[in-house]
Structures are given as structure tokens and as C-alpha cells.
Motif scaffolding. Structure first.
Motif, short mmCIF file in Angstrom:
data_model
loop_
_atom_site.label_atom_id
_atom_site.label_comp_id
_atom_site.label_asym_id
_atom_site.label_seq_id
_atom_site.Cartn_x
_atom_site.Cartn_y
_atom_site.Cartn_z
N GLY A 1 1.76 5.64 -48.87
CA GLY A 1 0.91 6.54 -47.98
C GLY A 1 0.14 5.43 -46.76
O GLY A 1 0.21 5.87 -45.60
N ASN A 2 -0.22 4.53 -47.34
CA ASN A 2 -0.93 3.15 -46.37
C ASN A 2 0.17 2.86 -45.39
O ASN A 2 -0.24 3.12 -44.00
CB ASN A 2 -1.54 2.39 -46.94
N MET A 3 1.26 2.74 -45.64
CA MET A 3 2.39 2.18 -44.73
C MET A 3 3.05 3.30 -43.83
O MET A 3 3.02 2.84 -42.64
CB MET A 3 3.59 1.47 -45.67
N PHE A 4 3.10 4.43 -44.59
CA PHE A 4 3.44 5.34 -43.63
C PHE A 4 2.37 5.92 -42.56
O PHE A 4 2.63 6.08 -41.37
CB PHE A 4 3.91 6.72 -44.58
N ALA A 5 1.16 6.09 -43.11
CA ALA A 5 0.10 6.54 -41.98
C ALA A 5 -0.15 5.48 -41.03
O ALA A 5 -0.13 5.93 -39.94
CB ALA A 5 -1.06 6.79 -42.84
N GLY A 6 -0.06 4.26 -41.34
CA GLY A 6 -0.23 3.08 -40.34
C GLY A 6 0.96 3.04 -39.35
O GLY A 6 0.60 3.13 -38.40
N HIS A 7 2.16 3.33 -39.89
CA HIS A 7 3.16 3.26 -38.93
C HIS A 7 3.21 4.43 -37.97
O HIS A 7 3.74 4.48 -36.76
CB HIS A 7 4.62 3.26 -39.79
N MET A 8 2.85 5.81 -38.50
CA MET A 8 2.66 7.05 -37.84
C MET A 8 1.71 6.78 -36.55
O MET A 8 1.84 7.10 -35.61
CB MET A 8 2.37 8.06 -38.69
N LEU A 9 0.47 6.20 -37.02
CA LEU A 9 -0.53 5.88 -36.03
C LEU A 9 -0.20 5.17 -34.99
O LEU A 9 -0.45 5.27 -33.67
CB LEU A 9 -1.74 5.20 -36.77
N LEU A 10 0.46 3.86 -35.15
CA LEU A 10 1.14 3.14 -34.03
C LEU A 10 2.27 3.86 -33.09
O LEU A 10 2.28 3.52 -31.97
CB LEU A 10 1.97 2.08 -34.82
N VAL A 11 2.99 4.63 -33.88
CA VAL A 11 3.87 5.43 -33.04
C VAL A 11 3.26 6.73 -32.20
O VAL A 11 3.69 6.66 -30.96
CB VAL A 11 5.04 6.37 -34.18
N VAL A 12 2.22 7.27 -32.60
CA VAL A 12 1.47 7.91 -31.90
C VAL A 12 0.88 7.60 -30.63
O VAL A 12 0.90 7.85 -29.54
CB VAL A 12 0.16 8.71 -32.76
N PHE A 13 0.33 6.35 -30.78
CA PHE A 13 -0.25 5.52 -29.58
C PHE A 13 0.60 5.10 -28.68
O PHE A 13 0.61 5.16 -27.37
CB PHE A 13 -1.46 4.64 -30.15
N ILE A 14 1.45 4.34 -29.28
CA ILE A 14 2.31 3.35 -28.47
C ILE A 14 3.60 4.28 -27.72
O ILE A 14 3.72 4.47 -26.66
CB ILE A 14 3.36 2.36 -29.20
N VAL A 15 4.06 5.32 -28.60
CA VAL A 15 5.27 6.00 -28.07
C VAL A 15 4.50 7.15 -27.13
O VAL A 15 4.92 7.74 -26.19
CB VAL A 15 6.19 6.49 -29.06
N GLY A 16 3.43 7.45 -27.85
CA GLY A 16 2.55 8.75 -27.03
C GLY A 16 2.38 8.20 -25.42
O GLY A 16 2.39 8.88 -24.63
N GLY A 17 1.93 7.27 -25.53
CA GLY A 17 1.26 6.50 -24.14
C GLY A 17 2.57 6.35 -23.35
O GLY A 17 2.63 6.61 -22.00
N TRP A 18 3.87 5.98 -23.76
CA TRP A 18 5.03 5.86 -22.88
C TRP A 18 5.40 7.33 -22.50
O TRP A 18 5.86 7.44 -21.24
CB TRP A 18 6.15 5.26 -24.04
N TYR A 19 5.14 8.22 -23.32
CA TYR A 19 5.64 9.68 -22.70
C TYR A 19 4.70 10.05 -21.95
O TYR A 19 4.83 10.69 -20.70
CB TYR A 19 5.82 10.66 -24.14
#
Length: 269
Positions: A197-215
Motif C-alpha cells: 500500500g505504501n509503495m503503490f500510493a507513493g508511486h501514484m502520487l509521483l505519477v499524478v504530480f509529474i505526469v500531470g504536470g507534463w499534461y
């Protein structure tokens, strides 16, 4: 922006991969010949971590000296942390040494795989796939029950050791049922789910901010492009925070494994 392609596959024209879906995390590399199974990217990362640890330990210990070099010093610090800060503290000074290699291997393996979540070009923690935490938990599960059975002298004494002394006879079956659920279901389940849960949630947060910023940035609309900048700043800050979480989760998993082994070796409940 290379990290974007490593985290999520690039979308086709007119298609979006943001927000990410579970399908975006299925990353097969090639089919295993003669089977319907695939060798996936997380499997490759686990293999890389295993080989990297073997090579590192070989290089830093083959010429061990009284005055250590930099590599030997780092290895010794990690080993001493696992030996004194985990094994001895949780198992006790009488029995801890025989479990140090297991706990050291467990800690370093989980830590390196966790760190793959923030280290380019990997940026993908294998422990965010439930199968890997479950596999590690199964190993811990077998070890601490086997240790308990051998130390207590059989199934009967092992089950009896789960009951506190002085209980009235009528309540013992109910307490034993609760203890069996704890030892055989709750412990392994929470051990695996906590890491996943901790590894998945952390990875999802990074995806949201980094990839979201790219979009946002690639819309080429000035207002949205400006919003992408704080998103990336937050992504960078979360990356540092995620590194701390990755270390803590490796520590907590190993600490609990040592605690369960220590409990199996305890003479009293």
C-alpha cells in the motif's frame, strides 16, 4: 521529460493516460516461451536488484580489511544496522545471531527495490505489485512458524504458548481462536499490505504530480503551463519524502519479521 515515458506508456493520438488506470501498470516485456505467462518490467527490476546486491557484497567484502575502504564501510554500516538495530533489539542477545543473515538480506533487498521508485531510469518500485510483498511475507511466515514449532517442541506446545497463563478454562478456546487468526491471517496479511500500500500510493502520487504536470505543460496554454511548474516542484519534494518512506517501509517490514521470530522464541506469551 524522459521520465514520463518510463512511468506511463505514451498515449496514442486523441487518447489520454491521465489519470492513470490499473491497465497502465501492466508492463509485459516478452512472453515466456511455451507458456501463457509474461516476463514483466517489475520482474526485471527484481532481477536487477538481486544481481546488484550480489555484486556489491562480493566487491565490498572479498578484500575485507581492519581499516575498511568506502565500499566496505557502507556495507558494514548497513549490516550493523540490521544486526544491532533490528535483530538484537527484537530477538534478544541470546538467539539473534543466527537470524542476522536472513534479516540483513531481507532489509537490503526490500530497500533497493523500494528505491527503484525514485531512481532513474527505473522509477518503478516492484513492491507496488502485490505479488512481491506476498512472496516475501510467505518466506517470513514459514520462517517464524518453523522457528516456533522447533523451539516449543511440536504443534501442541506451540499452540499452547499462544495462550496467556492463568486464563479460565472456558475462555481458552475463544482466546486461542483469536490468536490463531492473528498469527496465521492478520499478521501475514497486514505485513504484505502495509508494504504494498505504501509503495503503490507513493508511486501514484509521483505519477499524478509529474505526469500531470507534463499534461498541463503540453497544452501550450499559458495559464496551464504555469500551473505545471508548482506541480513539478511538489513532485520533486514528494520524491525526497518518498525516499524516506521507502527506507522506513523496508525497516518496518524487517523489524516486524524480527519481532515475529522473537515472539516465536519467547518462553512465555
Amino acid at each position: 521529460m524522459a521520465a514520463v515515458g518510463l512511468v506511463l506508456p505514451m498515449a496514442e493520438e486523441g487518447e489520454s493516460h491521465f489519470p492513470p488506470t490499473p491497465g497502465d501498470f501492466w508492463q509485459p516485456m516478452f512472453a515466456i516461451p511455451g507458456t501463457e505467462y509474461f516476463f514483466t518490467r517489475p520482474m526485471a527490476l527484481v532481477l536487477i536488484a538481486t544481481v546488484a546486491l550480489m555484486v556489491w557484497l562480493q566487491l565490498t567484502t572479498r578484500r575485507a580489511a581492519v581499516v575498511p575502504g568506502k565500499g566496505q564501510w557502507v556495507t558494514e554500516q548497513v549490516y550493523n544496522f540490521a544486526r544491532n538495530g533490528i535483530a538484537r533489539d527484537m530477538i534478544g542477545s541470546r538467539d539473534f545471531m543466527r537470524f542476522v543473515p536472513f534479516l540483513f538480506a531481507l532489509f537490503t533487498f526490500i530497500l533497493l527495490n523500494n528505491l527503484f521508485g525514485i531512481v532513474p531510469p527505473f522509477q518503478n518500485p516492484p513492491m507496488a505489485r502485490i505479488g512481491f510483498p506476498l512472496g516475501l511475507t510467505l518466506i517470513v511466515y514459514v520462517v517464524y512458524h518453523w522457528v516456533g514449532l522447533r523451539h516449543k517442541g511440536g504443534v501442541g506446545p506451540y499452540l499452547a504458548s499462544m495462550l496467556p497463563s492463568g486464563l479460565p478454562g472456558w475462555i481458552k478456546p475463544f482466546i486461542l481462536l483469536l490468536e490463531l487468526i492473528t498469527f496465521f491471517i492478520t499478521r501475514p496479511l497486514t505485513l504484505a499490505l502495509r508494504l504494498f500500500g505504501n509503495m503503490f500510493a507513493g508511486h501514484m502520487l509521483l505519477v499524478v504530480f509529474i505526469v500531470g504536470g507534463w499534461y498541463l505543460f503540453k497544452t501550450f496554454e499559458p495559464g496551464l503551463m504555469l500551473v505545471a511548474i508548482p506541480a513539478w516542484i511538489l513532485g520533486a519534494m514528494l520524491t525526497v519524502f518518498e525516499g524516506l518512506i521507502q527506507f522506513l517501509q523496508a525497516y518496518v517490514f524487517t523489524l516486524l519479521a524480527a519481532s515475529y521470530i522473537g515472539g516465536a522464541l519467547a518462553d512465555e506469551h
